[in-house]
Design a protein around this motif. Structure first.
Motif, PDB file in Angstrom:
ATOM      1  N   CYS A  38      49.945  29.796  -5.955  1.00  0.00           N
ATOM      2  CA  CYS A  38      49.962  31.188  -6.442  1.00  0.00           C
ATOM      3  C   CYS A  38      51.201  31.925  -5.910  1.00  0.00           C
ATOM      4  N   SER A  40      50.955  34.569  -4.433  1.00  0.00           N
ATOM      5  CA  SER A  40      50.524  35.022  -3.102  1.00  0.00           C
ATOM      6  C   SER A  40      50.832  33.960  -2.048  1.00  0.00           C
ATOM      7  N   HIS A  60      44.020  29.061  -2.404  1.00  0.00           N
ATOM      8  CA  HIS A  60      42.854  29.902  -2.733  1.00  0.00           C
ATOM      9  C   HIS A  60      42.520  29.839  -4.226  1.00  0.00           C
ATOM     10  N   GLU A  61      43.230  28.971  -4.967  1.00  0.00           N
ATOM     11  CA  GLU A  61      42.905  28.786  -6.384  1.00  0.00           C
ATOM     12  C   GLU A  61      42.489  27.327  -6.537  1.00  0.00           C
ATOM     13  N   ASP A 170      41.376  33.118  -9.677  1.00  0.00           N
ATOM     14  CA  ASP A 170      42.230  34.219  -9.219  1.00  0.00           C
ATOM     15  C   ASP A 170      42.994  34.885 -10.359  1.00  0.00           C
TER      16      ASP A 170
HETATM   17 ZN   LIG Z   1      46.307  33.462  -6.158  1.00  0.00          ZN
END
Ligand SMILES: [Zn+2]
Ligand SMILES: NC(=O)c1ccc[n+]([C@@H]2O[C@H](COP(=O)([O-])OP(=O)(O)OC[C@H]3O[C@@H](n4cnc5c(N)ncnc54)[C@H](O)[C@@H]3O)[C@@H](O)[C@H]2O)c1
Ligand SMILES: [Zn+2]
Length: 406
Positions: A38, A40, A60-61, A170
């Motif tokens: 991501c 992020s 986190h994805e 996300d």
């Molecule tokens: Zn993300």
């Protein structure tokens, strides 16, 4: 198991680490099948987010298959699930208001103290996103522990392949919430800064929500072309003065709503951005808020400002006068992903949102470190990278992946 671990600025490695275990009764363990990198993650890679420790597992994805459940998990072995990036208990004051990324119960006291000091109140837990958000191991790994598996994950039907549903974790809900925060009315023009995955999904969502026009701003030709294919008019910020162009395109009024899908690492050679870069080197500011400022200055009087782009600390020269005198409204936040899973899964099933158009590369998890470097160095070619865990990718298919990358 194999996992992508953080070791410092621009230093991530795929290493062998201990397998995760059930710790709490609501936990489930997932065998990850697909996981994405991501925008992020770039903030971690570039060393902008404090609270990282050597060896932290990122990601986190992600999605995968349930292989183990605690006694209070509502999932079953064999379920195929997508997991939201914020970890939420489902039961606290905030979760009951569906403000899941504000959950009060998922960031242990020893780590939440830091965000409490910085922000006044602690943030929720997030997978693979520093010890400020709980220090949870992320999903760029072969296996991951999913706390509160009774609240977050959504079971997805087998006929929808990973690429179609992975982004429910996300960026699809993030683009959707960014557009929702614009409170779009018929006839509205929405301007979107940043044509990364979040900006692209925000453009698609704004058009679905009835925006009359969407104007997309970036400088990477490939990303601008994707925005154009979605139906946006495009502006290359290296070629035009963005504020002037937007005023001209809207009869001198300005867009009704603006979305900052850039966040704290804005590019550009404007005076304010150069000042930010110098000041951030001297630790006088933490965030480069050029896109944010430009959005606030460009939006029409009485307009709406939506900020999905991540900011971490402090920014300089926020045009608070323009914000107040123009009577603007701003909505922002880490996405309350859990709120959007079911409605967006329905739209995917009905073929009303396209989730695959932005994927430029598939690669095995083993190549994750290289993929971070590409994602960082060549955002024009690399619009979204999906990593497949080795154990989930048959050898023949892996050769295809290699071929695709060659
Ligand atoms: Zn993300
Ligand atoms: N709120 C949330 O829950 C949430 C979730 C996911 C991502 N994010 C954040 O959203 C942002 C975008 O994520 P992404 O994955 O699309 O990232 P990305 O890095 O792929 O895309 C950012 C884009 O912004 C463009 N850009 C940079 N400076 C610009 C400027 N001055 N004007 C116009 N465009 C500019 C870049 O060229 C790039 O294409 C990041 O800050 C990310 O952290 C927030
Ligand atoms: Zn909660």
């Amino acid at each position: 198991m194999r996992a992508l671990t953080w070791h410092g600025r621009h230093d991530v490695r795929v290493e062998t680490v201990p397998d995760p275990e059930i710790v709490n009764p609501h936990d489930a363990i997932l065998r990850v099948t697909s996981t994405a990198i991501c925008g992020s993650d770039l903030h971690l890679y570039d060393g902008y987010i404090p609270g990282m420790r050597a060896g932290d597992i990122l990601g986190h994805e992600f999605m995968g298959e349930v292989v183990e459940t605690g006694p209070l998990s509502t999932l079953h072995k064999g379920d195929r699930v997508v997991v939201p990036f914020p970890i939420a208990c489902g039961d606290c004051f905030f979760c009951k208001k569906q403000q899941f990324s504000c959950c009060d119960n998922t960031n242990p006291a020893e780590t939440s103290d830091a965000t409490e000091t910085m922000y006044g109140y602690p943030m929720s837990g997030v997978f693979g996103y520093s010890h400020l958000t709980g220090g949870y191991a992320g999903g760029q790994a072969e296996y991951v522990r999913v706390p509160f598996s009774n609240v977050g994950p959504i079971v997805v039907p087998d006929h929808l392949e990973d690429d179609k549903v992975l982004f429910l974790s996300d960026i699809l809900p993030t683009g959707w919430m960014a557009a929702e925060n614009c409170e779009i009315e018929p006839g509205d023009t929405v301007a979107v800064w940043g044509c990364g995955p979040v900006g692209l999904f925000a453009i698609q969502s704004a058009l679905i929500m009835g925006a009359h026009r969407v104007i997309a701003i970036d400088h990477y030709p490939t990303r601008l072309a994707l925005a154009k294919e979605l139906g946006a008019e495009i502006l290359d910020y290296r070629e035009v003065d963005v504020r002037e162009a937007l005023a001209e395109m809207t009869g001198g009024i300005g867009p009704d709503a603006v979305i900052d899908a850039v966040g704290l690492e804005a590019h550009g050679i404007s005076i304010d951005n150069i000042a930010d870069q110098v000041k951030s080197m001297a630790f006088l500011v933490t965030d480069r808020a050029h896109a944010f400022r430009e959005a606030v200055l460009s939006v029409r009087k009485g307009g709406r400002v939506s900020v999905p782009g991540v900011y971490g600390g402090f920014a300089d020269k926020f045009p608070v006068g323009a914000f107040m005198e123009k009577g603007l409204t701003m909505k922002t936040g880490q996405t309350h992903v859990q709120r959007y899973l079911k409605p967006l899964l329905d739209l995917i099933e009905q073929g009303k949102v396209d989730t695959t158009f932005l994927i430029s590369h598939h690669a095995p998890l083993e190549q994750a470190a290289d993929m971070y470097k590409h994602w960082h160095d060549d955002q024009n070619q690399f619009t979204k990278i999906v990593l497949k865990t080795e154990i989930a990718v048959p050898k023949a298919e892996q050769q295809e992946v290699q071929h695709e990358l060659a």
